[in-house]
Design an enzyme around this catalytic site. Structure first.
Site, mmCIF file in Angstrom:
data_model
loop_
_atom_site.group_PDB
_atom_site.id
_atom_site.type_symbol
_atom_site.label_atom_id
_atom_site.label_comp_id
_atom_site.label_asym_id
_atom_site.label_seq_id
_atom_site.Cartn_x
_atom_site.Cartn_y
_atom_site.Cartn_z
ATOM 1 N N ASP A 1 102.157 -126.642 21.146
ATOM 2 C CA ASP A 1 103.167 -127.652 21.477
ATOM 3 C C ASP A 1 104.277 -127.682 20.419
ATOM 4 O OD1 ASP A 1 102.731 -129.129 23.875
ATOM 5 O OD2 ASP A 1 101.048 -130.212 22.966
ATOM 6 N N GLN B 1 96.837 -133.443 25.398
ATOM 7 C CA GLN B 1 97.816 -134.060 26.298
ATOM 8 C C GLN B 1 98.131 -135.485 25.821
ATOM 9 O OE1 GLN B 1 99.355 -132.349 28.717
ATOM 10 N NE2 GLN B 1 100.606 -134.085 29.282
ATOM 11 N N LYS C 1 98.866 -126.902 33.913
ATOM 12 C CA LYS C 1 98.756 -126.007 32.745
ATOM 13 C C LYS C 1 97.585 -125.043 32.918
ATOM 14 C CE LYS C 1 101.140 -129.295 29.811
ATOM 15 N NZ LYS C 1 101.155 -130.328 28.763
HETATM 16 N N1 GUN Z 1 102.986 -135.271 27.320
HETATM 17 C C1 GUN Z 1 104.214 -135.157 27.862
HETATM 18 N N2 GUN Z 1 104.773 -133.972 27.513
HETATM 19 C C2 GUN Z 1 103.868 -133.333 26.745
HETATM 20 C C3 GUN Z 1 103.853 -132.073 26.111
HETATM 21 O O1 GUN Z 1 104.808 -131.289 26.158
HETATM 22 N N3 GUN Z 1 102.723 -131.775 25.412
HETATM 23 C C4 GUN Z 1 101.667 -132.637 25.329
HETATM 24 N N4 GUN Z 1 100.635 -132.251 24.596
HETATM 25 N N5 GUN Z 1 101.657 -133.814 25.907
HETATM 26 C C5 GUN Z 1 102.745 -134.156 26.618
#
Ligand code: GUN
Length: 284
Positions: free
Chosen positions: A119, A96, A52
């Site tokens: 998100d 995350q 990311k």
């Molecule tokens: N963990 C697995 N997929 C995601 C996601 O799309 N966003 C976040 N914040 N954590 C995750």
């Protein structure tokens, strides 16, 4: 033989569009900023967070990483979220998941300002998606829809089956297909006649989290198969929720793993962060 929908190619197109818009924003003195919070040292989370941050650098965003120790308390985490909610140069906040067991994920999601919730996990954003009047779409389902659109696949009137009912993928995925007039069925661990339901799907989305769960006998000839799974096998290789080798000859379109939905998730996160920056600067 199926046409492969390449997430590498579609995500590159999305990221190029975001970069172009980011350059235009920068010319107005605005630089989108994403804060990524990671708690503890889960190796998979570390890889996702690194990807990311790299994607942010590639499109020209500022990214700030907040790597907190596994022992971080709920109060400390909430205090950081509050600080980032009030930080003008940060437009998007992502924590995350999963968090260490002693932390309350729901409380953390609820604490993120809905305007910075890139998100789209906050209940207010989830509600907006349900109504069909939203700013942010959750990244993985939005990435799947982008692949469907780029391949020129019509959803309207089709039998769409989503396997998996998570808040992150299954439920919003079903909603996005419904918004495009698909006839949607959500399957889960208690579903009876799973094989027959899947075998009737024109569009099948696998988001189960079990390697090679979808086999050829569960797929209709000519179906579109979208694989959201990312599973690591004992030999270290990545594999999806779909048994690609046996399913590919039956499908009309299929997404590979790796190089399918995975890169799309990050591209859509960039798109959401750009949108957040525009919204917070009253540009849309
Ligand atoms: N963990 C697995 N997929 C995601 C996601 O799309 N966003 C976040 N914040 N954590 C995750």
């Amino acid at each position: 033989m199926a046409q492969i929908i390449s997430g590498k190619e579609v995500s590159a197109k999305v990221r190029a569009e975001v970069k172009e818009e980011c350059d235009a924003l920068k010319a107005k003195g605005i630089c989108p900023g994403l804060a990524v919070i990671i708690v503890g040292d889960d190796p998979a989370s570390r890889v996702y967070v690194n990807n990311k941050k790299k994607a942010c650098a590639d499109v020209g965003f500022i990214s700030e990483e907040y790597a907190l120790p596994a022992e971080t308390t709920q109060e400390e985490l909430l205090a950081l979220v509050e600080e980032l909610n009030n930080k003008p140069e940060i437009n998007g906040i992502l924590c995350q998941l999963p968090l260490p067991k002693h932390l309350d994920e729901t409380a953390v999601i609820n604490a993120i300002s809905p305007m910075k919730d890139v998100d789209a996990f906050h209940p207010s954003n989830v509600g907006k998606i349900m109504i069909g009047d939203y700013h942010f779409l959750p990244c993985t389902p939005a990435g799947v829809m982008e692949m469907i659109h780029t391949a020129g696949i019509e959803v309207s009137g089709k039998n769409c089956v989503v396997i998996g009912r998570s808040n992150i993928v299954g439920k919003p995925m079903a909603m996005l297909l419904l918004h495009e007039n698909g006839t949607v069925t959500i399957c889960h661990s208690k579903t009876r006649d799973l094989k027959e339901i899947c075998a009737a799907a024109d569009i099948l989305v696998a988001a189960v989290g079990r390697p090679k769960f979808v086999t050829a006998d569960m797929v209709k000839e000519g179906a579109v198969v979208l694989d959201v799974g990312i599973n690591r096998l004992d030999n270290g290789k990545l594999c999806g929720d779909v048994d690609f080798e046996s399913v590919e000859p039956k499908a009309s379109y299929i997404t590979p793993v790796p190089g399918g939905v995975g890169p799309m998730t990050i591209a859509m996160l960039m798109k959401n962060t750009l949108k957040a920056a525009k919204l917070q600067n009253n540009i849309i």
